[in-house]
Design an enzyme around this catalytic site. Sequence first.
Site, PDB file in Angstrom:
ATOM      1  N   VAL A  41      -2.016   5.158  -2.762  1.00  0.00           N
ATOM      2  CA  VAL A  41      -2.867   6.252  -2.282  1.00  0.00           C
ATOM      3  C   VAL A  41      -2.047   7.544  -2.277  1.00  0.00           C
ATOM      4  O   VAL A  41      -0.990   7.614  -1.648  1.00  0.00           O
ATOM      5  CB  VAL A  41      -3.388   5.971  -0.853  1.00  0.00           C
ATOM      6  CG1 VAL A  41      -4.257   7.130  -0.369  1.00  0.00           C
ATOM      7  CG2 VAL A  41      -4.147   4.657  -0.794  1.00  0.00           C
TER       8      VAL A  41
ATOM      9  N   ILE B 277       0.857  -1.194   0.000  1.00  0.00           N
ATOM     10  CA  ILE B 277       0.000   0.000   0.000  1.00  0.00           C
ATOM     11  C   ILE B 277       0.893   1.244   0.000  1.00  0.00           C
ATOM     12  O   ILE B 277       1.006   1.952   1.003  1.00  0.00           O
ATOM     13  CB  ILE B 277      -0.965   0.014   1.208  1.00  0.00           C
ATOM     14  CG1 ILE B 277      -1.707  -1.307   1.334  1.00  0.00           C
ATOM     15  CG2 ILE B 277      -1.971   1.160   1.067  1.00  0.00           C
ATOM     16  CD1 ILE B 277      -2.575  -1.427   2.578  1.00  0.00           C
ATOM     17  N   PRO B 278       1.575   1.505  -1.124  1.00  0.00           N
ATOM     18  CA  PRO B 278       2.403   2.715  -1.182  1.00  0.00           C
ATOM     19  C   PRO B 278       1.520   3.953  -1.072  1.00  0.00           C
ATOM     20  O   PRO B 278       0.404   3.981  -1.611  1.00  0.00           O
ATOM     21  CB  PRO B 278       3.087   2.614  -2.548  1.00  0.00           C
ATOM     22  CG  PRO B 278       2.311   1.614  -3.325  1.00  0.00           C
ATOM     23  CD  PRO B 278       1.585   0.741  -2.362  1.00  0.00           C
ATOM     24  N   HIS B 279       2.006   4.939  -0.354  1.00  0.00           N
ATOM     25  CA  HIS B 279       1.192   6.137  -0.147  1.00  0.00           C
ATOM     26  C   HIS B 279       2.070   7.346   0.131  1.00  0.00           C
ATOM     27  O   HIS B 279       3.227   7.212   0.518  1.00  0.00           O
ATOM     28  CB  HIS B 279       0.200   5.924   0.996  1.00  0.00           C
ATOM     29  CG  HIS B 279       0.848   5.550   2.295  1.00  0.00           C
ATOM     30  ND1 HIS B 279       1.212   4.258   2.579  1.00  0.00           N
ATOM     31  CD2 HIS B 279       1.214   6.290   3.357  1.00  0.00           C
ATOM     32  CE1 HIS B 279       1.765   4.214   3.776  1.00  0.00           C
ATOM     33  NE2 HIS B 279       1.789   5.440   4.277  1.00  0.00           N
ATOM     34  N   GLY B 280       1.469   8.522  -0.084  1.00  0.00           N
ATOM     35  CA  GLY B 280       2.164   9.764   0.186  1.00  0.00           C
ATOM     36  C   GLY B 280       1.223  10.941   0.075  1.00  0.00           C
ATOM     37  O   GLY B 280       0.111  10.821  -0.438  1.00  0.00           O
TER      38      GLY B 280
END
Length: 149
Positions: free
Chosen positions: A103, A65-68
């Site tokens: 996300v 779930i890569p996010h930033g």
Amino acid sequence: MLIADYLHKNLVLPDLAAVAKSEALTELVEPLKSEFPDLDLANALQVLLEREQLGTTGIGDGVAIPHGKLVGLDRIILVVGRSRRGVRFESLDGKTCTIFFLVLAPEQAAGMHLRILAHISKLLKDEGFRRSFLEAEGRDELYTLLKTL
């Protein structure tokens, strides 16, 4: 909260070609240029890579779930990808990742950002959902599955 509220059909990628983390992040960010032409893709990728340096977002069971958070973004954006062969993503359990939920959130949307991450994480703990996700045929079937969540 529905995943479909943050997802465009064109941002569902059923067959990622990447085999390594940086390649996967690049491939997940790439389709954003058609849906969000004003988005700085290089900056988005940099934010994701910097987040990965803090600790992997490969949470185990084949899931990442890569996010930033991005300055100037006015809404939460979700990109969903699937890899048939798996991506070396430095996952916590050491396994390759096959399911990706990327996300991107506005810098000021901390609460909503965390709620979406928690919602996605809860969904992906369900082995039945993960199996349905991996078995879905193509973009249309994946999108239909995601619209119900």
